[in-house]
Design a protein around this motif. Structure first.
Motif, PDB file in Angstrom:
ATOM      1  N   GLN A 172       0.836  -1.198   0.000  1.00 13.41           N
ATOM      2  CA  GLN A 172       0.000   0.000   0.000  1.00 13.41           C
ATOM      3  C   GLN A 172       0.875   1.255   0.000  1.00 13.41           C
ATOM      4  N   ALA A 173       0.298   2.343  -0.499  1.00 15.78           N
ATOM      5  CA  ALA A 173       1.007   3.621  -0.561  1.00 15.78           C
ATOM      6  C   ALA A 173       0.165   4.725   0.056  1.00 15.78           C
ATOM      7  N   ALA A 174       0.824   5.696   0.664  1.00 14.42           N
ATOM      8  CA  ALA A 174       0.163   6.861   1.240  1.00 14.42           C
ATOM      9  C   ALA A 174       1.118   8.041   1.128  1.00 14.42           C
ATOM     10  N   ALA A 175       0.584   9.247   1.272  1.00 14.32           N
ATOM     11  CA  ALA A 175       1.431  10.444   1.195  1.00 14.32           C
ATOM     12  C   ALA A 175       0.788  11.578   1.971  1.00 14.32           C
ATOM     13  N   VAL A 176       1.608  12.322   2.693  1.00 16.86           N
ATOM     14  CA  VAL A 176       1.115  13.480   3.448  1.00 16.86           C
ATOM     15  C   VAL A 176       2.085  14.634   3.270  1.00 16.86           C
ATOM     16  N   GLN A 177       1.597  15.829   3.554  1.00 16.93           N
ATOM     17  CA  GLN A 177       2.482  16.972   3.649  1.00 16.93           C
ATOM     18  C   GLN A 177       2.275  17.624   5.007  1.00 16.93           C
ATOM     19  N   VAL A 178       3.350  18.183   5.542  1.00 14.24           N
ATOM     20  CA  VAL A 178       3.286  18.926   6.797  1.00 14.24           C
ATOM     21  C   VAL A 178       3.523  20.385   6.440  1.00 14.24           C
ATOM     22  N   TYR A 179       2.499  21.208   6.625  1.00 15.22           N
ATOM     23  CA  TYR A 179       2.548  22.607   6.218  1.00 15.22           C
ATOM     24  C   TYR A 179       1.887  23.463   7.290  1.00 15.22           C
ATOM     25  N   ASN A 180       2.601  24.465   7.772  1.00 15.88           N
ATOM     26  CA  ASN A 180       2.079  25.320   8.842  1.00 15.88           C
ATOM     27  C   ASN A 180       1.582  24.494  10.033  1.00 15.88           C
ATOM     28  N   GLU A 181       2.382  23.473  10.386  1.00 17.64           N
ATOM     29  CA  GLU A 181       2.092  22.613  11.534  1.00 17.64           C
ATOM     30  C   GLU A 181       0.790  21.830  11.379  1.00 17.64           C
ATOM     31  N   GLN A 182       0.367  21.639  10.141  1.00 15.18           N
ATOM     32  CA  GLN A 182      -0.831  20.845   9.863  1.00 15.18           C
ATOM     33  C   GLN A 182      -0.470  19.718   8.911  1.00 15.18           C
ATOM     34  N   VAL A 183      -1.028  18.537   9.151  1.00 14.87           N
ATOM     35  CA  VAL A 183      -0.775  17.368   8.316  1.00 14.87           C
ATOM     36  C   VAL A 183      -1.956  17.178   7.360  1.00 14.87           C
ATOM     37  N   ASP A 184      -1.655  17.124   6.057  1.00  8.48           N
ATOM     38  CA  ASP A 184      -2.697  16.956   5.044  1.00  8.48           C
ATOM     39  C   ASP A 184      -2.494  15.652   4.284  1.00  8.48           C
ATOM     40  N   ASP A 185      -3.610  14.969   4.011  1.00 10.11           N
ATOM     41  CA  ASP A 185      -3.611  13.704   3.270  1.00 10.11           C
ATOM     42  C   ASP A 185      -3.573  14.020   1.781  1.00 10.11           C
ATOM     43  N   LEU A 186      -2.436  13.779   1.133  1.00 13.75           N
ATOM     44  CA  LEU A 186      -2.275  14.137  -0.279  1.00 13.75           C
ATOM     45  C   LEU A 186      -2.993  13.192  -1.233  1.00 13.75           C
ATOM     46  N   LEU A 187      -3.424  12.029  -0.757  1.00 13.55           N
ATOM     47  CA  LEU A 187      -4.107  11.059  -1.615  1.00 13.55           C
ATOM     48  C   LEU A 187      -5.583  10.915  -1.264  1.00 13.55           C
ATOM     49  N   HIS A 188      -6.091  11.807  -0.449  1.00 11.28           N
ATOM     50  CA  HIS A 188      -7.516  11.748  -0.119  1.00 11.28           C
ATOM     51  C   HIS A 188      -8.326  11.994  -1.394  1.00 11.28           C
ATOM     52  N   ALA A 230       1.594  16.303  -7.095  1.00  9.18           N
ATOM     53  CA  ALA A 230       0.855  17.381  -7.740  1.00  9.18           C
ATOM     54  C   ALA A 230       0.072  18.206  -6.718  1.00  9.18           C
ATOM     55  N   ASN A 231      -0.158  17.650  -5.541  1.00 12.69           N
ATOM     56  CA  ASN A 231      -0.924  18.340  -4.501  1.00 12.69           C
ATOM     57  C   ASN A 231      -0.051  19.031  -3.464  1.00 12.69           C
ATOM     58  N   VAL A 232       1.282  18.868  -3.590  1.00 13.71           N
ATOM     59  CA  VAL A 232       2.198  19.510  -2.649  1.00 13.71           C
ATOM     60  C   VAL A 232       2.207  21.015  -2.911  1.00 13.71           C
ATOM     61  N   ILE A 233       2.293  21.801  -1.853  1.00 10.51           N
ATOM     62  CA  ILE A 233       2.287  23.260  -1.976  1.00 10.51           C
ATOM     63  C   ILE A 233       3.674  23.751  -2.378  1.00 10.51           C
ATOM     64  N   TYR A 234       3.714  24.463  -3.514  1.00  7.65           N
ATOM     65  CA  TYR A 234       4.951  25.069  -3.996  1.00  7.65           C
ATOM     66  C   TYR A 234       4.752  26.578  -4.079  1.00  7.65           C
ATOM     67  N   ALA A 235       5.827  27.317  -3.973  1.00  3.51           N
ATOM     68  CA  ALA A 235       5.759  28.768  -4.115  1.00  3.51           C
ATOM     69  C   ALA A 235       7.125  29.272  -4.537  1.00  3.51           C
ATOM     70  N   GLU A 236       7.134  30.402  -5.210  1.00  2.00           N
ATOM     71  CA  GLU A 236       8.389  30.986  -5.670  1.00  2.00           C
ATOM     72  C   GLU A 236       9.083  31.712  -4.529  1.00  2.00           C
ATOM     73  N   THR A 237      10.391  31.502  -4.419  1.00  2.00           N
ATOM     74  CA  THR A 237      11.209  32.252  -3.472  1.00  2.00           C
ATOM     75  C   THR A 237      12.367  32.863  -4.256  1.00  2.00           C
ATOM     76  N   LYS A 238      13.171  33.677  -3.599  1.00  2.00           N
ATOM     77  CA  LYS A 238      14.318  34.270  -4.272  1.00  2.00           C
ATOM     78  C   LYS A 238      15.334  33.219  -4.708  1.00  2.00           C
ATOM     79  N   SER A 244       9.374  23.924  -2.725  1.00  4.55           N
ATOM     80  CA  SER A 244       8.384  23.314  -1.847  1.00  4.55           C
ATOM     81  C   SER A 244       8.401  24.025  -0.510  1.00  4.55           C
ATOM     82  N   ARG A 245       7.242  24.486  -0.060  1.00  5.63           N
ATOM     83  CA  ARG A 245       7.164  25.169   1.218  1.00  5.63           C
ATOM     84  C   ARG A 245       6.643  24.241   2.305  1.00  5.63           C
ATOM     85  N   SER A 246       6.539  22.962   2.016  1.00  7.65           N
ATOM     86  CA  SER A 246       6.062  22.003   3.006  1.00  7.65           C
ATOM     87  C   SER A 246       6.983  20.790   3.012  1.00  7.65           C
ATOM     88  N   HIS A 247       6.871  19.984   4.062  1.00  4.25           N
ATOM     89  CA  HIS A 247       7.564  18.704   4.116  1.00  4.25           C
ATOM     90  C   HIS A 247       6.655  17.660   3.469  1.00  4.25           C
TER      91      HIS A 247
END
Length: 299
Positions: A172-188, A230-238, A244-247
């Motif tokens: 089985q496979a699963a994936a999460v991201q940790v962003y702003n101290e919140q855990v999100d289910d990327l495969l929901h 594809a659901n991971v949060i990305y943002a432009e930085t210098k 990627s702005r999340s784990h």
């Protein structure tokens, strides 16, 4: 379990690995760099009983090479140059000419072999934006030689399963991201509609509501991880236009059932082993002053 870390040509980074035969995950990181071939040293797995740390230096750009690289490889360590040079030692160092296969052989394969024996493991990549963390861990691309640790581990897992037809495997496979101290289910299934956010995490990192997808072929698992990415949060930085702005944590778990004869030889008993492996692509570790992040990204 194992870990590895990555570093850029102007900074050093570390990687680590460890193993545990109970249900405890371990961390690990790995990286790339320089123009020196990787170290040659004996690979150790769960029996070593500790976290292993590696450094990888990415190749320097033309401009960086012209200005002079800030890091050089010294045996099983690196020297960070500056007003006062500093030396750091690791279990292994991968220079800029090292290949993805060499990194997998030293960092990923020992974790995979322990995982197949029922030992939990993890590989973590730590380093600043642009150091090559995602390339080392997740890269696929058209050239198989450039595949990162995750696709190589998936291929090795299903290759092992194909060779051991005497056992029954559930994968089985699963994936999460940790962003702003919140855990999100990327495969929901409802992720695009805002569902699967703020997953509850219990002691030991257990997430009862996490979405696990059954996979019978390597393509199914890689497709699931592609959808998660594809659901991971990305943002432009210098420092990177797509940072990627999340784990991001990509997990796989297996249950292996084998039938063995009893001591008397008159009957059989079923032996079942469960294990979990996590591949962790950490957000860039650079200083806020260099990345220029602010507002929500800064948080």
């Amino acid at each position: 379990s194992s870990s590895s870390s990555s570093s850029s040509s102007s900074s050093s980074s570390s990687s680590s690995s460890s193993s545990s035969s109970d249900a405890a995950d371990a961390g690990c990181c790995g990286g790339h760099g320089g123009s020196v071939a990787p170290m040659s040293h004996q690979t150790k797995g769960a029996a070593d009983g500790r976290v292993r740390v590696f450094a990888r230096l990415r190749p320097g750009s033309e401009a960086e090479e012209g200005a002079g690289l800030a890091v050089e490889v010294l045996g099983q360590g690196v020297r960070v140059l500056g007003a006062e040079a500093r030396d750091f030692n690791f279990d292994g160092v991968f220079g800029g000419s090292s290949t993805q296969q060499e990194v997998f052989a030293e960092v990923g394969n020992p974790v995979l072999q322990d995982f197949l024996r029922g030992v939990n493991g993890a590989v973590l990549a730590y380093g600043q934006t642009g150091a090559g963390k995602t390339h080392s861990l997740l890269h696929q691309g058209k050239d198989a030689a450039e595949a990162g640790l995750l696709p190589r581990i998936v291929a090795g897992l299903f290759s092992h399963i194909a060779r051991h037809t005497e056992s029954l495997f559930e994968v089985q496979a699963a994936a999460v991201q940790v962003y702003n101290e919140q855990v999100d289910d990327l495969l929901h299934p409802g992720h695009q509609d805002g569902l699967g956010g703020n997953v509850a995490v219990q002691n030991g990192g257990v997430m009862p509501s996490l979405t696990w997808i059954a996979c019978e072929r390597p393509e199914e698992m890689l497709d699931a991880f592609d959808r998660a990415r594809a659901n991971v949060i990305y943002a432009e930085t210098k420092m990177n236009k797509a940072s990627s702005r999340s784990h991001a944590i990509f997990q796989m778990r297996i249950a292996r059932r084998s039938w063995t004869a009893s001591a008397l030889g008159a009957s059989q008993r079923v032996e079942c082993r469960h294990s979990r492996l996590s591949i962790v692509d950490l957000a860039g570790s650079e200083r806020v002053k260099k990345s220029g992040v602010e507002g929500a990204q800064f948080k």
